[in-house]
Design an enzyme around this catalytic site. Structure first.
Site, PDB file in Angstrom:
ATOM      1  N   THR A 146      -2.256  16.087  -4.689  1.00 59.85           N
ATOM      2  CA  THR A 146      -1.290  15.709  -5.736  1.00 59.85           C
ATOM      3  C   THR A 146      -0.038  15.170  -5.048  1.00 59.85           C
ATOM      4  O   THR A 146       0.033  14.001  -4.716  1.00 59.85           O
ATOM      5  CB  THR A 146      -0.974  16.877  -6.684  1.00 59.85           C
ATOM      6  OG1 THR A 146      -0.598  18.034  -5.933  1.00 59.85           O
ATOM      7  CG2 THR A 146      -2.181  17.210  -7.541  1.00 59.85           C
ATOM      8  N   THR A 188       0.404  26.879  -5.408  1.00 63.28           N
ATOM      9  CA  THR A 188      -0.216  25.751  -6.094  1.00 63.28           C
ATOM     10  C   THR A 188      -1.031  25.068  -5.055  1.00 63.28           C
ATOM     11  O   THR A 188      -0.611  24.109  -4.457  1.00 63.28           O
ATOM     12  CB  THR A 188       0.757  24.744  -6.632  1.00 63.28           C
ATOM     13  OG1 THR A 188       1.519  25.393  -7.576  1.00 63.28           O
ATOM     14  CG2 THR A 188       0.049  23.633  -7.367  1.00 63.28           C
ATOM     15  N   GLU A 197       7.451  19.851  -0.079  1.00 63.83           N
ATOM     16  CA  GLU A 197       8.116  18.676  -0.646  1.00 63.83           C
ATOM     17  C   GLU A 197       9.525  18.529  -0.083  1.00 63.83           C
ATOM     18  O   GLU A 197      10.398  19.354  -0.314  1.00 63.83           O
ATOM     19  CB  GLU A 197       8.140  18.791  -2.168  1.00 63.83           C
ATOM     20  CG  GLU A 197       6.748  18.637  -2.763  1.00 63.83           C
ATOM     21  CD  GLU A 197       6.610  19.198  -4.162  1.00 63.83           C
ATOM     22  OE1 GLU A 197       5.545  18.963  -4.771  1.00 63.83           O
ATOM     23  OE2 GLU A 197       7.532  19.884  -4.647  1.00 63.83           O
ATOM     24  N   THR A 242       8.424  13.474 -15.374  1.00 62.07           N
ATOM     25  CA  THR A 242       8.980  12.418 -16.214  1.00 62.07           C
ATOM     26  C   THR A 242       9.069  11.095 -15.488  1.00 62.07           C
ATOM     27  O   THR A 242       9.417  10.097 -16.069  1.00 62.07           O
ATOM     28  CB  THR A 242      10.395  12.813 -16.706  1.00 62.07           C
ATOM     29  OG1 THR A 242      11.208  13.125 -15.565  1.00 62.07           O
ATOM     30  CG2 THR A 242      10.321  14.025 -17.611  1.00 62.07           C
ATOM     31  N   ASN A 289      11.547  17.419  -7.511  1.00 63.93           N
ATOM     32  CA  ASN A 289      11.133  18.326  -8.581  1.00 63.93           C
ATOM     33  C   ASN A 289      11.970  18.217  -9.842  1.00 63.93           C
ATOM     34  O   ASN A 289      11.584  18.741 -10.884  1.00 63.93           O
ATOM     35  CB  ASN A 289      11.134  19.771  -8.052  1.00 63.93           C
ATOM     36  CG  ASN A 289       9.890  20.054  -7.220  1.00 63.93           C
ATOM     37  OD1 ASN A 289       8.812  20.195  -7.753  1.00 63.93           O
ATOM     38  ND2 ASN A 289      10.055  20.074  -5.907  1.00 63.93           N
ATOM     39  N   LYS A 311      -5.076  21.464  -0.427  1.00 62.37           N
ATOM     40  CA  LYS A 311      -3.944  20.721  -0.962  1.00 62.37           C
ATOM     41  C   LYS A 311      -2.840  21.692  -1.304  1.00 62.37           C
ATOM     42  O   LYS A 311      -3.085  22.861  -1.609  1.00 62.37           O
ATOM     43  CB  LYS A 311      -4.337  19.884  -2.183  1.00 62.37           C
ATOM     44  CG  LYS A 311      -4.770  20.652  -3.422  1.00 62.37           C
ATOM     45  CD  LYS A 311      -3.683  21.212  -4.310  1.00 62.37           C
ATOM     46  CE  LYS A 311      -2.672  20.156  -4.701  1.00 62.37           C
ATOM     47  NZ  LYS A 311      -1.586  20.770  -5.570  1.00 62.37           N
TER      48      LYS A 311
END
EC number: 2.3.1.35
Length: 395
Positions: free
Chosen positions: A146, A183, A267, A395, A390, A172
């Site tokens: 992802t 996650t 991230e 969006t 994040n 992942k």
């Protein structure tokens, strides 16, 4: 790249993800019945694929795993349960299998229903492309990603007893990563011949030292899954009891190798923080202290700034909720002592800061007493890139 025998792979794009160049569906099929073990999220909000796969492991009769990315199929009610089950039926039909022999993983945005028409098309395409090549393994690894910056892979061969065992794994995970899984999806494949009980026991030990010892943001997800699949082609008989401890040791080290790649790809991360805690009354206490340090945004941002701010680290150790003996406490940052026997010592802040800046990994060694408990835990630092990413992820 050496792959275990007895598996075929495919990774395809079926349109779950918006980007046209991103694979989003992976299929792994065994040539015969596979021994399967699983560990799953400890979140009380659990995605439909976790409920399904958890009910089917451990097993000695799994034949396939289907994985989609871009959509978590979490918090989707009864429709989500029906869709996860439908995925197993679609794989069974495409590959001529029993539907009950198929496991499911999903990852992506929470609260969106699966586009089952695209999933059906993707499963059909993946079934047509199945083979045991390295290229197909890599395509399968791409299909589970992802927000990852790249593949997370591990490979190994080990002689254990009379079995020469080949391991290969894909994972992942980059954000929403907290211990007790994250996650994160992981698929560990090997050709060992094990019983389902021995496989499950080994995976639980390995996961505790690896996937349950990492974090990025302390956020335990709804979909976390690691499955171990064993084809049994390495031997005609199960691994002897006297060799199970060695298998567990090798599997644990292998899973640590894979799991460490997740916080390294956190991230926006600039550093991996390796936290080594010793001197606790027991290993569980040491892990609780390590997790407390790992989850501290003040510690994480100090590391981002290459700041040897030892007070933040010791403070986080002190509020972990387990026994700490201040008069015995020590702290080293990248091997340099900064705090000893409960009091600061003189150190060269510039030298330590430069060492932090020069290496992707920052090592914090914390002693909290004279007990036997130890733990090693890995996390990432916290950067403005993480916040930016994040804040607009969905969006």
């Amino acid at each position: 790249m050496q792959l275990p025998q007895g598996f075929r792979f495919a990774g395809v794009r079926c349109g779950i993800k918006a980007k046209a160049d991103r694979k989003d569906l992976t299929l792994v099929v065994g040539d015969r019945d596979l021994v399967a073990a699983g560990v799953y999220t400890q979140n009380k909000i659990v995605a439909a694929p976790v409920v399904l796969s958890r009910s089917r492991t451990p097993s000695s009769a799994v034949r396939a795993v289907v994985i989609n990315s871009g959509n978590a199929n979490a918090c989707t009610g009864q429709q989500g349960d029906r869709d996860a089950l439908a995925m197993t039926n679609l794989v069974a039909k495409a590959c001529d299998l029993d539907p009950s022999s198929v496991l499911v993983m999903s990852t992506g945005i929470i609260g969106h229903k699966l586009p089952m028409d695209r999933i059906e098309q993707g499963i059909g395409a993946a079934a047509d492309q199945l083979n045991d090549s390295s290229d197909n393994f890599l395509a399968a690894a791409d299909g589970i990603l992802t927000t990852d910056q790249g593949r997370k892979l591990a490979f190994r061969c080990e002689q254990i007893g009379d079995q020469k065992i080949t391991f290969a794994a894909m994972a992942k995970g980059a954000g929403m990563i907290g211990p007790n899984m994250a996650t994160m999806l992981g698929l560990v494949l090997c050709d060992a011949n094990l019983t389902k009980i021995d496989a499950q026991r080994a995976l639980r030990v390995a996961a505790d030292a690896s996937f349950n010892s990492i974090s990025v943001d302390g956020h335990t997800s709804t979909n976390d899954t690691v499955n171990l699949l064993c084809s049994g082609t390495a031997s005609a008989t199960p691994l002897a009891e006297e060799h199970l401890a060695r298998f567990t040791e090798v599997l644990t080290d292998f899973c640590i190798e894979l799991a460490k790649q997740i916080p390294a790809d956190g991230e926006g991360a600039h550093h991996v923080i390796e936290i080594r805690v010793g001197g606790s009354d027991c290993d569980a206490d040491a892990k609780q202290i390590a997790k407390s340090i790992a989850d501290s945004p003040l510690v994480k941002t100090a590391v981002t700034g290459n700041d040897p701010n030892w007070g933040r680290i010791m403070s986080a150790a002190g509020y972990a909720g387990v026994l700490v003996r201040p008069e015995l406490c020590q702290l080293k940052i990248n091997g340099s002592m900064v705090f000893d026997k409960g009091q600061p010592i003189d150190f060269d802040e510039k030298t330590i800061s430069e060492s932090m800046a020069a290496d992707k990994t920052v090592v914090l060694e914390v002693t909290v007493g004279d007990g036997p408990g130890t733990s090693v835990f890995w996390t990432s630092d916290l950067t403005t890139d993480y916040v930016t990413f994040n804040s607009d992820y969905s969006t």
